[in-house]
Scaffold this motif. Sequence first.
Motif, PDB file in Angstrom:
ATOM      1  N   PRO A  21      -1.662  -1.427   8.754  1.00 59.43           N
ATOM      2  CA  PRO A  21      -1.811  -2.735   8.105  1.00 59.43           C
ATOM      3  C   PRO A  21      -2.154  -2.711   6.620  1.00 59.43           C
ATOM      4  CG  PRO A  21      -3.594  -2.345   9.672  1.00 59.43           C
ATOM      5  CD  PRO A  21      -2.632  -1.216   9.812  1.00 59.43           C
ATOM      6  N   THR A  22      -2.592  -1.570   6.069  1.00 60.13           N
ATOM      7  CA  THR A  22      -2.870  -1.541   4.633  1.00 60.13           C
ATOM      8  C   THR A  22      -1.592  -1.427   3.806  1.00 60.13           C
ATOM      9  OG1 THR A  22      -3.215   0.849   4.619  1.00 60.13           O
ATOM     10  CG2 THR A  22      -5.174  -0.548   4.952  1.00 60.13           C
ATOM     11  N   ALA A  23      -0.485  -1.071   4.455  1.00 56.97           N
ATOM     12  CA  ALA A  23       0.797  -0.983   3.746  1.00 56.97           C
ATOM     13  C   ALA A  23       1.261  -2.386   3.376  1.00 56.97           C
ATOM     14  CB  ALA A  23       1.837  -0.292   4.620  1.00 56.97           C
ATOM     15  N   ARG A  24       1.715  -2.544   2.145  1.00 56.57           N
ATOM     16  CA  ARG A  24       2.152  -3.857   1.672  1.00 56.57           C
ATOM     17  C   ARG A  24       3.668  -3.992   1.570  1.00 56.57           C
ATOM     18  NH1 ARG A  24      -0.984  -2.518  -2.681  1.00 56.57           N
ATOM     19  NH2 ARG A  24       0.763  -2.975  -4.008  1.00 56.57           N
ATOM     20  N   GLU A  25       4.340  -2.898   1.235  1.00 55.29           N
ATOM     21  CA  GLU A  25       5.765  -3.014   0.915  1.00 55.29           C
ATOM     22  C   GLU A  25       6.485  -1.696   1.177  1.00 55.29           C
ATOM     23  OE1 GLU A  25       7.910  -3.048  -3.344  1.00 55.29           O
ATOM     24  OE2 GLU A  25       6.540  -4.734  -3.038  1.00 55.29           O
ATOM     25  N   LEU A  26       7.721  -1.809   1.637  1.00 52.20           N
ATOM     26  CA  LEU A  26       8.624  -0.665   1.735  1.00 52.20           C
ATOM     27  C   LEU A  26       9.877  -0.988   0.936  1.00 52.20           C
ATOM     28  CD1 LEU A  26       8.486   0.404   5.502  1.00 52.20           C
ATOM     29  CD2 LEU A  26       7.595   1.667   3.532  1.00 52.20           C
ATOM     30  N   GLU A  27      10.223  -0.095   0.028  1.00 50.58           N
ATOM     31  CA  GLU A  27      11.469  -0.220  -0.720  1.00 50.58           C
ATOM     32  C   GLU A  27      12.533   0.485   0.109  1.00 50.58           C
ATOM     33  OE1 GLU A  27      10.403   1.509  -4.468  1.00 50.58           O
ATOM     34  OE2 GLU A  27       9.086  -0.172  -4.965  1.00 50.58           O
ATOM     35  N   VAL A  28      13.521  -0.271   0.594  1.00 51.73           N
ATOM     36  CA  VAL A  28      14.505   0.236   1.544  1.00 51.73           C
ATOM     37  C   VAL A  28      15.865   0.394   0.872  1.00 51.73           C
ATOM     38  CG1 VAL A  28      15.597  -0.149   3.789  1.00 51.73           C
ATOM     39  CG2 VAL A  28      13.279  -1.002   3.367  1.00 51.73           C
ATOM     40  N   LYS A  29      16.523   1.522   1.179  1.00 55.43           N
ATOM     41  CA  LYS A  29      17.911   1.761   0.777  1.00 55.43           C
ATOM     42  C   LYS A  29      18.659   2.163   2.033  1.00 55.43           C
ATOM     43  CE  LYS A  29      16.625   3.678  -3.677  1.00 55.43           C
ATOM     44  NZ  LYS A  29      16.578   4.908  -4.486  1.00 55.43           N
ATOM     45  N   TRP A  30      19.906   1.703   2.164  1.00 60.10           N
ATOM     46  CA  TRP A  30      20.699   2.101   3.320  1.00 60.10           C
ATOM     47  C   TRP A  30      22.152   2.288   2.942  1.00 60.10           C
ATOM     48  CZ3 TRP A  30      18.798  -2.897   2.899  1.00 60.10           C
ATOM     49  CH2 TRP A  30      19.752  -3.918   2.849  1.00 60.10           C
ATOM     50  N   ILE A  31      22.786   3.154   3.729  1.00 63.31           N
ATOM     51  CA  ILE A  31      24.228   3.410   3.622  1.00 63.31           C
ATOM     52  C   ILE A  31      24.762   3.366   5.044  1.00 63.31           C
ATOM     53  CG2 ILE A  31      26.015   5.065   3.019  1.00 63.31           C
ATOM     54  CD1 ILE A  31      24.094   6.268   0.968  1.00 63.31           C
ATOM     55  N   THR A  32      25.757   2.503   5.298  1.00 68.51           N
ATOM     56  CA  THR A  32      26.400   2.392   6.608  1.00 68.51           C
ATOM     57  C   THR A  32      27.905   2.352   6.389  1.00 68.51           C
ATOM     58  OG1 THR A  32      26.552  -0.028   6.681  1.00 68.51           O
ATOM     59  CG2 THR A  32      24.442   0.954   7.377  1.00 68.51           C
ATOM     60  N   PRO A  33      28.702   2.414   7.459  1.00 68.34           N
ATOM     61  CA  PRO A  33      30.145   2.270   7.289  1.00 68.34           C
ATOM     62  C   PRO A  33      30.527   0.930   6.655  1.00 68.34           C
ATOM     63  CG  PRO A  33      29.670   3.217   9.426  1.00 68.34           C
ATOM     64  CD  PRO A  33      28.348   2.803   8.830  1.00 68.34           C
ATOM     65  N   ALA A  34      29.674  -0.077   6.803  1.00 76.80           N
ATOM     66  CA  ALA A  34      29.958  -1.399   6.228  1.00 76.80           C
ATOM     67  C   ALA A  34      29.589  -1.498   4.756  1.00 76.80           C
ATOM     68  CB  ALA A  34      29.202  -2.474   7.015  1.00 76.80           C
ATOM     69  N   GLY A  35      28.864  -0.521   4.231  1.00 74.82           N
ATOM     70  CA  GLY A  35      28.483  -0.554   2.825  1.00 74.82           C
ATOM     71  C   GLY A  35      27.065  -0.047   2.623  1.00 74.82           C
TER      72      GLY A  35
END
Length: 191
Positions: A162-176
Amino acid sequence: MNCCLRYLNGASSTLAIFLFFITLPAYSSEQAHEHGVGSLSIAVEGNEVEIELVVPGADVVGFEHPPSSETERQAVIMGAKTLRDDSGIVILSSKAGCRVEDVEVSSGLMKNRKDDHKAEHKDDHKDDHNEVHSEFIAHYHFHCDHPEKLTGAKVGFFKVFPTARELEVKWITPAGQGAAELTGDSPSLKF
């Protein structure tokens, strides 16, 4: 990253690009980081999904110094154990039929301090002796029976830590590819 490399044999460029993305946080760990902010990288290639989570040690165990007491050592063990339980950290689309095949968790906080102390005496660089990479890095490898039904993920990380505030997410899939910032109030993403 070692867990991811064993899956590279014959893999296409999507996984190779993903490996480039996931090595950046590990190699940039010497840069200043912000408590409460981590990164999550996701790559989907065929039936395989690779996920890497990099978070500050303070978010997982409440401190970022080498554990100096039995209580702190137990906190590090429990933090790593909690990160290994993929079902509470990242939940992939249920219709995709994904199951975890490999999980690896690492942190400088998990090192044996006695071994580190011996190594210090062999090291000529006195300034580097007390440096500890306190972030936790978790790698998850999933196999999905129906990857075409993999449309997103829900991140339970914020409930578990619960002390975590934010996750910066990056993704690569077949759709983009894409990027987003997730929080405890907004923990889901669509690919």
